[in-house]
Design a protein around this motif. Structure first.
Motif, short mmCIF file in Angstrom:
data_model
loop_
_atom_site.label_atom_id
_atom_site.label_comp_id
_atom_site.label_asym_id
_atom_site.label_seq_id
_atom_site.Cartn_x
_atom_site.Cartn_y
_atom_site.Cartn_z
N GLU A 60 -33.47 14.07 -7.82
CA GLU A 60 -33.93 15.56 -6.44
C GLU A 60 -35.11 15.83 -6.27
OE1 GLU A 60 -31.72 19.14 -8.24
OE2 GLU A 60 -29.92 18.12 -8.88
N GLU A 97 -21.73 13.59 -7.00
CA GLU A 97 -20.94 12.73 -8.76
C GLU A 97 -19.53 12.11 -8.15
OE1 GLU A 97 -25.26 13.54 -11.63
OE2 GLU A 97 -22.78 14.97 -11.62
N ARG A 114 -25.09 17.98 -5.91
CA ARG A 114 -24.98 17.43 -7.01
C ARG A 114 -23.95 16.97 -7.25
NH1 ARG A 114 -28.08 14.52 -12.10
NH2 ARG A 114 -30.13 15.28 -10.37
N ARG A 115 -23.13 17.93 -7.96
CA ARG A 115 -21.87 17.75 -8.41
C ARG A 115 -20.82 17.52 -7.72
NH1 ARG A 115 -20.34 23.58 -10.21
NH2 ARG A 115 -22.02 23.49 -11.57
N ARG A 131 -28.99 22.26 -4.28
CA ARG A 131 -29.26 21.01 -4.91
C ARG A 131 -28.20 20.98 -6.62
NH1 ARG A 131 -35.08 21.71 -5.67
NH2 ARG A 131 -34.88 21.47 -7.60
N LYS A 132 -27.90 21.91 -7.07
CA LYS A 132 -27.05 21.33 -8.16
C LYS A 132 -25.32 21.62 -7.26
CE LYS A 132 -25.49 23.69 -12.46
NZ LYS A 132 -25.53 25.30 -13.16
N ILE A 154 -28.33 10.04 -8.32
CA ILE A 154 -28.44 11.57 -7.65
C ILE A 154 -29.67 11.40 -8.19
CG2 ILE A 154 -28.44 13.94 -7.21
CD1 ILE A 154 -25.57 12.55 -5.75
N ILE A 209 -30.93 13.99 -3.32
CA ILE A 209 -31.07 15.91 -2.44
C ILE A 209 -32.53 16.17 -2.42
CG2 ILE A 209 -29.62 17.73 -3.43
CD1 ILE A 209 -27.32 16.43 -4.25
#
Ligand SMILES: C[S@@+](CC[C@H](N)C(=O)[O-])C[C@H]1O[C@@H](n2cnc3c(N)ncnc32)[C@H](O)[C@@H]1O
Lengths: 334, 121
Positions: free
Chosen positions: B30, B22, B18-19, B14-15, B28, B6
């Motif tokens: 970054e 996933e 990512r969630r 990004r968070k 993942i 990412i």
């Protein structure tokens, strides 16, 4: 249609007094007292089977109409409905429908069409060079337009063919949006590849408009599947995806029997990914090798309507029938 | 399991991404800009790269041009994910070798649809 008597003691005038925000309800609230009014309206109007567990949807889907009519809650709206059914019934019944759809939904049916169904029908129709496709609950148009894009992308191979795509739905607001060919950023990102977005759309402000060549292959008409068909229509392919599942068994049987009369003997009907015609084997049989695809069973009585005597079947007197397709040009050339 | 890099200068984006990824069982990693992303790709090439447009040091388009110009054993799938939502940007990204393009704001539905589009789920 006659107005159902209001089962509510509260006067309808309550509506006028209601600019006030509706009281907050616990999430697990029991169905409103007026629930049977809405369930009955759906059953009569759209065939939608509305169970009590789904009553929480009423408030969300009717909130705009409640605001417009100045009704504080569902019971007040039901009272207003009883007073003016001819105006409010269509609005409320349509607002309660689920219009969820997206371009190339589930993908597989479209791949299947391209890989096996279209080549077969193309060979079978090589003399008349005409194909008619009906998206029987097209919502905001993504399904028929996806088909239109497929034909546009194979333009050379369909040269000289008349490809007619009809999209119908009960919901007038969905059809208005379908006709506009205008979609939000969210809508064009579901199911459509970026490649297709660039090829078939132009940007208008924050929204995306389908190009004319894609739109002109599709006609839209209002049509309630609960009503008899106009007769005299014959389609090679019928999409009836994600609509039969809202009907009870009896309604489903009626609608299926109706759709069958409008399907060519060698045509196919296509259902949604989670739907089957299990229990309706007398009408349709699974088409070999294609999931969600069904072919009509043989029936000699049916051939009187389809495909030989197009346009010759007239509704019985006094019977409400939906309007037949009216393609302005008989052959919309690809 | 597929791997996904990412690339976005916003920690929050990004968070969120990512969630979502996933949930679809992606591994993942970054990066906060294009240069960092190139370095990451040098050590281990991911299967898919989710790429922002405007970033400090090196932007997304320049990163992509560099990436596609590099000889590599593996050709990662690149999905742009940016607030740039006009046809010119989209066309430029696709011409530079992007496989798909997501216009922000995105959500789970859109990420899922695009991953399906490129055949990763
Ligand atoms: C969930 S959408 C499906 C759209 C599209 N076929 C698809 O699969 O993406 C269901 C549509 O059926 C329509 N519908 C429901 N009852 C109907 C009826 N009795 N006659 C015609 N359309 C109806 C709704 O208005 C809605 O647009």
């Amino acid at each position: 249609m006659t107005a159902p008597a209001s089962p509510f003691p509260r006067p309808a005038a309550r509506c006028a007094a209601a600019g006030a925000a509706p009281a907050l309800r616990p999430v697990t609230a029991a169905p409103p007292r007026s629930f049977p009014v809405y369930a009955d309206l759906c059953a009569r109007y759209s065939g939608l089977k509305f169970s009590e567990e789904k009553s929480y949807l009423l408030e969300a889907r009717l909130s705009a109409i409640m605001r417009r009519e100045g009704c504080a809650d569902l019971d007040a709206l039901a009272a207003a409905l009883a007073k003016d059914p001819s105006r409010l019934e269509p609005d409320i019944a349509e607002a309660l429908l689920n219009n969820e759809t997206f371009f190339f939904r589930d993908r597989a049916p479209f791949d299947e069409l391209q890989a096996s169904v279209l080549p077969r029908l193309k060979a079978a129709r090589s003399a008349e060079r005409r194909l008619r496709i009906w998206s029987a609950a097209c919502s905001t148009g993504q399904e028929p337009y996806s088909l239109s894009m497929m034909f546009a992308e194979e333009r050379a191979s369909w040269h000289g063919w008349g490809i007619e795509i009809l999209g119908t739905d009960l919901s007038r607001s969905a059809l208005t949006r379908a006709r506009s060919g205008l979609y939000t950023q969210f809508e064009v990102q579901r199911g459509l590849s970026t490649h297709r977005l660039l090829q078939h759309f132009t940007k208008e402000g924050e929204r995306w408009r389908l190009k004319n060549d894609i739109r002109s292959r599709v006609r839209f008409l209002p049509r309630n599947l609960m009503h008899p068909l106009p007769g005299g229509e014959c389609f090679d392919i019928i999409f009836a995806r994600n609509v039969l599942m809202y009907f009870g068994r009896e309604r489903k049987a009626e609608v299926l029997a109706r759709l069958r009369t409008a399907l060519a003997p060698d045509g196919v009907i296509i259902l949604g990914a989670a739907e089957t015609l299990f229990g309706f084997q007398d009408l349709f049989r699974p088409a070999a090798g294609s999931r969600g695809y069904y072919s009509p069973t043989l029936d000699i009585t049916r051939t009187a309507i389809c495909p030989d005597s197009r346009g010759t079947v007239h509704p019985a007197r006094g019977e409400h029938r939906e309007s037949p397709i009216a393609f302005p040009t008989p052959n919309q050339r690809v | 399991m597929h791997s996904c890099l990412i690339v976005d200068d916003s920690k929050v984006i990004r968070k969120v991404a990512r969630r979502i990824l996933e949930d679809f069982s992606f591994d993942i990693d970054e990066a906060g800009d294009g240069q960092q992303a190139l370095d990451r790709c040098g050590s281990a090439m991911p299967d898919v790269i989710l790429l922002d447009w405007n970033m400090p040091v090196m932007g997304g388009l320049q990163f992509l041009q560099n990436l596609r110009a590099r000889p590599a054993e593996k050709r990662p799938t690149v999905i742009f994910c940016t607030t740039e939502n006009d046809m010119e940007h989209i066309r430029a990204a696709m011409d530079a070798g992007a496989d798909e393009y997501i216009m922000k704001p995105f959500d789970r539905e859109i990420i899922k649809a695009k991953l399906e589009q490129v055949g990763l789920i």
